[in-house]
Design a protein around this motif. Sequence first.
Motif, PDB file in Angstrom:
ATOM      1  N   LEU A 308       2.065  -5.675  -4.849  1.00 38.21           N
ATOM      2  CA  LEU A 308       2.112  -4.911  -3.645  1.00 38.21           C
ATOM      3  C   LEU A 308       2.045  -5.849  -2.184  1.00 38.21           C
ATOM      4  N   ASN A 309       0.923  -6.377  -2.225  1.00 34.60           N
ATOM      5  CA  ASN A 309       0.760  -7.720  -1.517  1.00 34.60           C
ATOM      6  C   ASN A 309       1.832  -8.642  -1.509  1.00 34.60           C
ATOM      7  N   LYS A 310       2.472  -8.901  -2.621  1.00 36.03           N
ATOM      8  CA  LYS A 310       3.352 -10.014  -2.763  1.00 36.03           C
ATOM      9  C   LYS A 310       4.849  -9.500  -2.302  1.00 36.03           C
ATOM     10  N   ALA A 311       4.807  -8.094  -2.135  1.00 39.66           N
ATOM     11  CA  ALA A 311       5.955  -7.346  -1.475  1.00 39.66           C
ATOM     12  C   ALA A 311       5.448  -7.145  -0.138  1.00 39.66           C
ATOM     13  N   ASP A 312       4.660  -7.721   0.516  1.00 38.03           N
ATOM     14  CA  ASP A 312       4.242  -7.438   1.954  1.00 38.03           C
ATOM     15  C   ASP A 312       3.791  -6.058   2.120  1.00 38.03           C
ATOM     16  N   ILE A 313       3.360  -5.422   1.244  1.00 34.06           N
ATOM     17  CA  ILE A 313       2.679  -3.991   1.334  1.00 34.06           C
ATOM     18  C   ILE A 313       1.078  -4.283   1.288  1.00 34.06           C
ATOM     19  N   GLU A 314       0.458  -3.899   2.379  1.00 29.55           N
ATOM     20  CA  GLU A 314      -1.032  -3.985   2.387  1.00 29.55           C
ATOM     21  C   GLU A 314      -1.660  -2.998   1.443  1.00 29.55           C
ATOM     22  N   ALA A 315      -2.361  -3.174   0.296  1.00 27.87           N
ATOM     23  CA  ALA A 315      -2.855  -2.305  -0.481  1.00 27.87           C
ATOM     24  C   ALA A 315      -4.460  -2.677  -0.958  1.00 27.87           C
ATOM     25  N   GLN A 316      -4.993  -1.588  -1.387  1.00 30.45           N
ATOM     26  CA  GLN A 316      -6.552  -1.788  -1.951  1.00 30.45           C
ATOM     27  C   GLN A 316      -6.813  -0.946  -2.865  1.00 30.45           C
ATOM     28  N   THR A 317      -7.752  -1.107  -3.680  1.00 31.47           N
ATOM     29  CA  THR A 317      -7.961  -0.349  -4.839  1.00 31.47           C
ATOM     30  C   THR A 317      -9.632  -0.142  -4.900  1.00 31.47           C
ATOM     31  N   LEU A 318     -10.074   1.154  -5.332  1.00 31.82           N
ATOM     32  CA  LEU A 318     -11.504   1.140  -5.496  1.00 31.82           C
ATOM     33  C   LEU A 318     -11.528   2.001  -6.825  1.00 31.82           C
ATOM     34  N   ILE A 319     -12.586   2.029  -7.476  1.00 28.66           N
ATOM     35  CA  ILE A 319     -13.153   2.623  -8.688  1.00 28.66           C
ATOM     36  C   ILE A 319     -13.243   4.189  -8.242  1.00 28.66           C
ATOM     37  N   ALA A 320     -12.628   4.886  -9.037  1.00 28.97           N
ATOM     38  CA  ALA A 320     -12.661   6.417  -8.515  1.00 28.97           C
ATOM     39  C   ALA A 320     -14.104   7.104  -8.327  1.00 28.97           C
ATOM     40  N   SER A 321     -15.047   6.938  -9.086  1.00 35.66           N
ATOM     41  CA  SER A 321     -16.322   7.140  -9.148  1.00 35.66           C
ATOM     42  C   SER A 321     -17.093   6.913  -7.965  1.00 35.66           C
ATOM     43  N   GLU A 322     -16.527   5.844  -7.241  1.00 40.42           N
ATOM     44  CA  GLU A 322     -17.237   5.710  -5.782  1.00 40.42           C
ATOM     45  C   GLU A 322     -16.429   5.501  -4.664  1.00 40.42           C
ATOM     46  N   PHE A 323     -15.007   6.198  -4.750  1.00 41.11           N
ATOM     47  CA  PHE A 323     -14.121   6.467  -3.969  1.00 41.11           C
ATOM     48  C   PHE A 323     -14.610   6.840  -2.645  1.00 41.11           C
ATOM     49  N   LYS A 324     -15.124   8.122  -2.550  1.00 47.06           N
ATOM     50  CA  LYS A 324     -15.521   8.863  -1.425  1.00 47.06           C
ATOM     51  C   LYS A 324     -16.587   8.254  -0.667  1.00 47.06           C
TER      52      LYS A 324
END
Length: 576
Positions: A308-324
């Motif tokens: 997505l970053n290569k498509a100029d879309i800013e994105a992030q990810t986080l492991i689900a157990s620590e998401f909140k």
Amino acid sequence: MCGITGYYGNKNMGKYLYNSLKRLDYRGYDSAGIATLNNGKINIKKDTGEVEQINQKHNLEKTDGKIGVGHTRWSTHGSTTKQNAHPHLSCDERFAIAHNGIIENWKDLKSQLNGHRYTSETDSEVIAHYIEEKSKEMSVEEAVKKFFKEAKGSLAVVLLDSKEEKMYAFKRGSPLALGIGNDETFLGSDLYAFSTETDKAIFFEDDEYGIIDQTGYVIKNINGEEVEKEPENFDWDQEEAGKEGYEHYMRKEIGEIPQAVERLENSLNSAQEKQVDRFVELIKNHEKILFTASGTSYHASLMGVYFLNKADIEAQTLIASEFKNYERVDEDTLVIAISQSGETKDVLDAMEYSRKEGADIASIINVPYSSVERESDVSLRIMAGQEVCVAATKTFINQIYTLLKIANKLGYQNHLEEIPKRIEKVIEKNEPKIKQLAKELKNKNDIYIIGRGDTYPIAREIALKLKEIPYIHAEGMMGGELKHGTLALIEEDVPVISLIPEKNSEIISNVKEIEARNAKSIKISPWTGPFKFPNSNSKFPFYTIIIGFLLSYWIANEKNLPIDRPRNLSKSITVS
């Protein structure tokens, strides 16, 4: 986590429960058992080991009855023993229960019950004794409702009542489905438990329970009010294929990857085309894109962020157990959940948190009709088919293929043609070399894998497979992080695998750093090292991970390990 099956009808009870448990043993294979009602008495057969082993020892297939419950366990509370295997009986042997989840306040519930004899170390057994005790002063249904209101934690429970000749099914947090046949009713942790028998199902929502008897079924909420639920037609009748000449399912499933990718591409361009367009529009219409996932799916989400970053879309990810704990979401956020099973508890928790905060939710799953899919605004199915081996191989490839397809729709120019054929060639040309390398690495205690850019997530995934299958401590890391501590661990003959898609000066510099310390340098690259690849840097992650899958497999094979069922692991994690 654990797998539950149940049946009320006139089939050959033992044979049905046995076959259903075999289809669920990916959810847990420490122990298994069945409880059947015959002539007013509950008969329990259970033991440690896999379902097939228990059948050989206890003849599950030859068990009679018209009501039955089965369970295959992944140990959480209590070690792997016959006593801790499910189903569990009440003291008076009126009730038998099978449970998936964790009862967090089981000790408090147990303290309410005096004079009961416990035969296991599990939290689950308290359910049978609780229902037994409370049903002395109220109906079984009222006892179920009371337990529902007092129990804390996650649960999917099937209760067999020998006196009333009924089954009660109730759930909160853990998955449970009811299948509808001709004068017969099925229960299962997922559709796979009964998908060979019917194509109609009802999915329990949290704090709902069902009563199943000879007249059929009724669904109610926690207050005892009847809930009208329309049965859903589904198409998920996948027979478990054999190993087809392979020694292990993992190797067979690696070989199925090209066909899985082709199946996915056809689906994305036809049956799922509208969902793809909807997915893309949701990404365009949100300011913040957050992925969440666990394990292998998390590594796929890292690829999604890169694409997505290569498509100029800013994105992030986080492991689900620590998401909140680390992310904040609002109505301008799109959360993209990725899960093979669609039942991963940590992922569902992250989705629930996000929904409460106003976020929209999209998902990428493999198992259709799963909780993740049903809780999403839009969902894409990766069409990987069944994976018997606990390690996800077809799943990972199809996840990153789906993410690349989405990125292409958003403007990232990376053509997808010929990937299936090229994967076949990668396997064919490199497996002999991989087998030889596996012999050299089988006695190593530590392996490091380094990558940069789109090979960093691949390094993480290769490391995970080396942990899961041959039980080797492995770390997948960014090449640039070597000098920030890890170089202290690089000694003579320590294996370091470098993922080098092109003549990149940064990763080559990392290789020189580890070779200067006399490490065992293993290069995976189209222009150097022992492996052969198609001339396509942009597809390099697809081909590199195939090398990693095969290397993990063949090292474990050299060590004579239980490749398809690695210790302490389960394919579907439905507790936090």
